[in-house]
Design an enzyme around this catalytic site. Structure first.
Site, PDB file in Angstrom:
ATOM      1  NE  ARG A 116      -4.265  -1.501   0.197  1.00 39.77           N
ATOM      2  CZ  ARG A 116      -5.385  -1.467   0.904  1.00 39.77           C
ATOM      3  NH1 ARG A 116      -5.614  -0.491   1.745  1.00 39.77           N
ATOM      4  NH2 ARG A 116      -6.288  -2.400   0.730  1.00 39.77           N
TER       5      ARG A 116
ATOM      6  NE  ARG B 120      -7.501   5.148   2.388  1.00 35.42           N
ATOM      7  CZ  ARG B 120      -8.271   4.250   2.986  1.00 35.42           C
ATOM      8  NH1 ARG B 120      -9.530   4.522   3.245  1.00 35.42           N
ATOM      9  NH2 ARG B 120      -7.775   3.094   3.358  1.00 35.42           N
TER      10      ARG B 120
ATOM     11  NE  ARG C 230     -10.673   7.136  -3.606  1.00 36.22           N
ATOM     12  CZ  ARG C 230     -11.930   7.150  -4.021  1.00 36.22           C
ATOM     13  NH1 ARG C 230     -12.282   7.879  -5.054  1.00 36.22           N
ATOM     14  NH2 ARG C 230     -12.859   6.454  -3.392  1.00 36.22           N
TER      15      ARG C 230
ATOM     16  CG  ASP D  31      -8.801  -3.419  -4.391  1.00 37.19           C
ATOM     17  OD1 ASP D  31      -8.275  -2.703  -3.511  1.00 37.19           O
ATOM     18  OD2 ASP D  31      -9.523  -4.398  -4.119  1.00 37.19           O
TER      19      ASP D  31
ATOM     20  CE1 TYR E  15     -12.940  -7.951   1.824  1.00 38.64           C
ATOM     21  CE2 TYR E  15     -11.119  -9.359   1.186  1.00 38.64           C
ATOM     22  CZ  TYR E  15     -11.617  -8.323   1.942  1.00 38.64           C
ATOM     23  OH  TYR E  15     -10.796  -7.650   2.816  1.00 38.64           O
TER      24      TYR E  15
HETATM   25  O1  CP3 Z   1       0.092   0.478  -3.256  1.00 39.12           O
HETATM   26  C1  CP3 Z   1      -0.357  -0.693  -3.312  1.00 39.12           C
HETATM   27  O2  CP3 Z   1      -0.103  -1.559  -2.454  1.00 39.12           O
HETATM   28  C2  CP3 Z   1      -1.148  -1.082  -4.551  1.00 39.12           C
HETATM   29  C3  CP3 Z   1      -2.545  -0.994  -4.485  1.00 39.12           C
HETATM   30  C4  CP3 Z   1      -3.419  -1.932  -3.651  1.00 39.12           C
HETATM   31  C5  CP3 Z   1      -4.700  -1.518  -3.189  1.00 39.12           C
HETATM   32  N1  CP3 Z   1      -5.333  -2.592  -2.655  1.00 39.12           N
HETATM   33  C6  CP3 Z   1      -5.238  -0.153  -3.322  1.00 39.12           C
HETATM   34  C7  CP3 Z   1      -6.372   0.278  -2.464  1.00 39.12           C
HETATM   35  C8  CP3 Z   1      -3.267  -3.270  -3.294  1.00 39.12           C
HETATM   36  C9  CP3 Z   1      -2.067  -4.196  -3.483  1.00 39.12           C
HETATM   37  C10 CP3 Z   1      -4.492  -3.695  -2.667  1.00 39.12           C
HETATM   38  C11 CP3 Z   1      -4.746  -5.085  -2.210  1.00 39.12           C
HETATM   39  C12 CP3 Z   1      -5.970  -5.377  -1.462  1.00 39.12           C
HETATM   40  N2  CP3 Z   1      -7.216  -4.855  -1.649  1.00 39.12           N
HETATM   41  C13 CP3 Z   1      -6.065  -6.365  -0.437  1.00 39.12           C
HETATM   42  C14 CP3 Z   1      -4.946  -7.264   0.025  1.00 39.12           C
HETATM   43  C15 CP3 Z   1      -3.939  -6.580   0.869  1.00 39.12           C
HETATM   44  C16 CP3 Z   1      -4.460  -6.025   2.172  1.00 39.12           C
HETATM   45  O3  CP3 Z   1      -4.319  -4.800   2.360  1.00 39.12           O
HETATM   46  O4  CP3 Z   1      -4.965  -6.783   2.985  1.00 39.12           O
HETATM   47  C17 CP3 Z   1      -7.404  -6.370   0.012  1.00 39.12           C
HETATM   48  C18 CP3 Z   1      -7.968  -7.245   1.125  1.00 39.12           C
HETATM   49  C19 CP3 Z   1      -8.123  -5.424  -0.760  1.00 39.12           C
HETATM   50  C20 CP3 Z   1      -9.575  -5.104  -0.721  1.00 39.12           C
HETATM   51  C21 CP3 Z   1      -9.803  -3.707  -0.290  1.00 39.12           C
HETATM   52  N3  CP3 Z   1      -9.561  -2.604  -1.100  1.00 39.12           N
HETATM   53  C22 CP3 Z   1     -10.323  -3.238   0.935  1.00 39.12           C
HETATM   54  C23 CP3 Z   1     -10.709  -4.118   2.091  1.00 39.12           C
HETATM   55  C24 CP3 Z   1     -10.372  -1.845   0.841  1.00 39.12           C
HETATM   56  C25 CP3 Z   1     -10.970  -0.918   1.868  1.00 39.12           C
HETATM   57  C26 CP3 Z   1     -10.067  -0.717   3.024  1.00 39.12           C
HETATM   58  C27 CP3 Z   1      -9.229   0.492   2.838  1.00 39.12           C
HETATM   59  O5  CP3 Z   1      -8.021   0.433   3.093  1.00 39.12           O
HETATM   60  O6  CP3 Z   1      -9.813   1.512   2.442  1.00 39.12           O
HETATM   61  C28 CP3 Z   1      -9.856  -1.462  -0.406  1.00 39.12           C
HETATM   62  C29 CP3 Z   1      -9.721  -0.074  -0.952  1.00 39.12           C
HETATM   63  C30 CP3 Z   1      -8.359   0.336  -1.403  1.00 39.12           C
HETATM   64  N4  CP3 Z   1      -7.514  -0.429  -2.157  1.00 39.12           N
HETATM   65  C31 CP3 Z   1      -7.762   1.618  -1.201  1.00 39.12           C
HETATM   66  C32 CP3 Z   1      -6.514   1.575  -1.862  1.00 39.12           C
HETATM   67  C33 CP3 Z   1      -5.521   2.706  -1.980  1.00 39.12           C
HETATM   68  C34 CP3 Z   1      -8.401   2.804  -0.490  1.00 39.12           C
HETATM   69  C35 CP3 Z   1      -9.568   3.299  -1.268  1.00 39.12           C
HETATM   70  C36 CP3 Z   1      -9.705   4.817  -1.369  1.00 39.12           C
HETATM   71  O7  CP3 Z   1      -8.746   5.518  -1.713  1.00 39.12           O
HETATM   72  O8  CP3 Z   1     -10.828   5.289  -1.176  1.00 39.12           O
END
Ligand code: CP3
Length: 341
Positions: A22, A26, A35, A72, A148
């Site tokens: 990540r 944010r 965003r 994602d 999920y």
């Molecule tokens: O920089 C990176 O690592 C690359 C991008 C990346 C994202 N999600 C962007 C993201 C990666 C590798 C993921 C993987 C991901 N997504 C996982 C596995 C890794 C982990 O963190 O456990 C999972 C379970 C998800 C599913 C997911 N996506 C959830 C549960 C959420 C909401 C929780 C949160 O952190 O907001 C997301 C949204 C998400 N994916 C965001 C980002 C930057 C935030 C969304 C936003 O900007 O509004």
């Protein structure tokens, strides 16, 4: 040459390669700026120019050794036709699939058309990335994705999805098989578009009972690793089975991953003693320490260094960067890891 990719050839550099799960997100004001330009989070994932820009943002600030493509894990169910949305402050929402009729609701027919912007973003990012920086592609592992897809949202224990899996083991295994094939194809396209290494996120692996570990975690993951290495024999593949503790040895021997991302609960001394010496370890600083910064951060980084002495490894966190992390602490961390502070 790329220090990240060299590590997988057994070449150790002065300081370990470093990237963060990540690392685009944010905690960066420039991410929040981009965003704002997109209504939904998925629109961002499907806009090649914006996704490439966000992917490169952390590398513009910090001397990281790898970029991970901005996307994602839930792009896969979405591209299969499942309804997926991200709600501000809540997280992902999916229209839950039923185990008995998932093949009526999911289709690979439009998968590549739907996911095409992801591959375009990879292509674009690669063209802008210095050759010394590795580009990482990724996907969710079948178990975590299936949870999920059935639960319909994030959860602490995924009780609804797990209950369905236990009550319909055969149908659940078919779903995992189906996902293993689709994820393999998605990853193959990512490599063709330009990624040089892959990470498989099995964030909820720790929720799988030991009795079903081989069937639900390692066997589907093994299929993906096998499909990918058949197509690209020297491609490094990193597994991230979060929360499986003592099952890590079995995970590695059964899945044949070339790298392992360790969560914060794993003592590095245990990993070094119990996992094959050819395996590239990655990890495992607690993400909260990046929120803290200062002495506690420095002490923990130096302790990881000491444990990993003499062994090629990749510096990372035990899970993703938290939104409340000050970017200056990320910079501090990279400098300490690189011996510049
Ligand atoms: O920089 C990176 O690592 C690359 C991008 C990346 C994202 N999600 C962007 C993201 C990666 C590798 C993921 C993987 C991901 N997504 C996982 C596995 C890794 C982990 O963190 O456990 C999972 C379970 C998800 C599913 C997911 N996506 C959830 C549960 C959420 C909401 C929780 C949160 O952190 O907001 C997301 C949204 C998400 N994916 C965001 C980002 C930057 C935030 C969304 C936003 O900007 O509004």
């Amino acid at each position: 040459m790329s220090p990240f990719l060299d590590t997988f050839k057994g070449i150790k550099s002065y300081s370990p390669p470093i990237w963060f799960m990540r690392q685009a997100g944010r905690y960066l004001p420039e991410y929040l700026d981009v965003r704002k330009r997109c209504k939904g989070f998925l629109d961002l994932c499907y806009s090649p120019e914006l996704a490439a820009e966000i992917t490169l943002q952390p590398l513009k600030r910090f001397p990281l050794d790898a970029a991970i493509i901005f996307s994602d894990i839930l792009v896969v169910p979405h591209a299969l036709g499942q309804k997926v949305s991200f709600e501000e402050g809540i997280g992902p929402k999916l229209t839950p699939i039923s185990l008995h009729s998932f093949e009526d609701h999911l289709t690979v027919k439009n998968f590549f058309k739907n996911a095409a912007p992801v591959y375009q973003a990879i292509h674009l990012t690669k063209s802008k990335l210095a050759p010394s920086k590795a580009l990482i592609g990724f996907a969710g592992a079948p178990w975590t994705l299936a949870l999920y897809m059935i639960e319909g949202e994030g959860s602490r224990d995924f009780a609804k999805a797990k209950r369905q899996a236990f009550e319909n083991e055969k149908a659940f295994t078919s779903l995992l098989d189906y996902l293993s094939e689709v994820i393999s194809l998605h990853l193959i396209e990512q490599v063709k578009a330009g990624v040089q290494t892959l990470q498989l996120f099995d964030t909820w692996a720790g929720l799988c009972p030991a009795t079903h570990f081989e069937k639900w975690i390692t066997s589907p993951t093994r299929k993906i690793v096998s499909n990918l290495t058949e197509a690209f024999p020297s491609l490094p593949i990193i597994g991230f089975p979060k929360g499986i503790g003592a099952n890590l040895g079995e995970y590695v021997s059964q899945t044949k991953v070339s790298g392992l991302s360790l969560d914060t609960t794993i003592p590095l001394s245990w990993a070094i003693k119990n996992l094959p010496s050819s395996l590239i370890l990655q990890g495992n600083l607690d993400p909260i320490l990046l929120v803290s910064g200062g002495e506690s951060l420095k002490k923990s980084i130096l302790s990881i260094h000491e444990d990993m002495q003499g062994r090629p490894y990749i510096f990372n966190l035990g899970h993703g960067i938290l939104p409340q992390t000050p970017p200056s602490h990320v910079e501090e961390c990279v400098q300490i890891v690189k011996g510049q502070r």
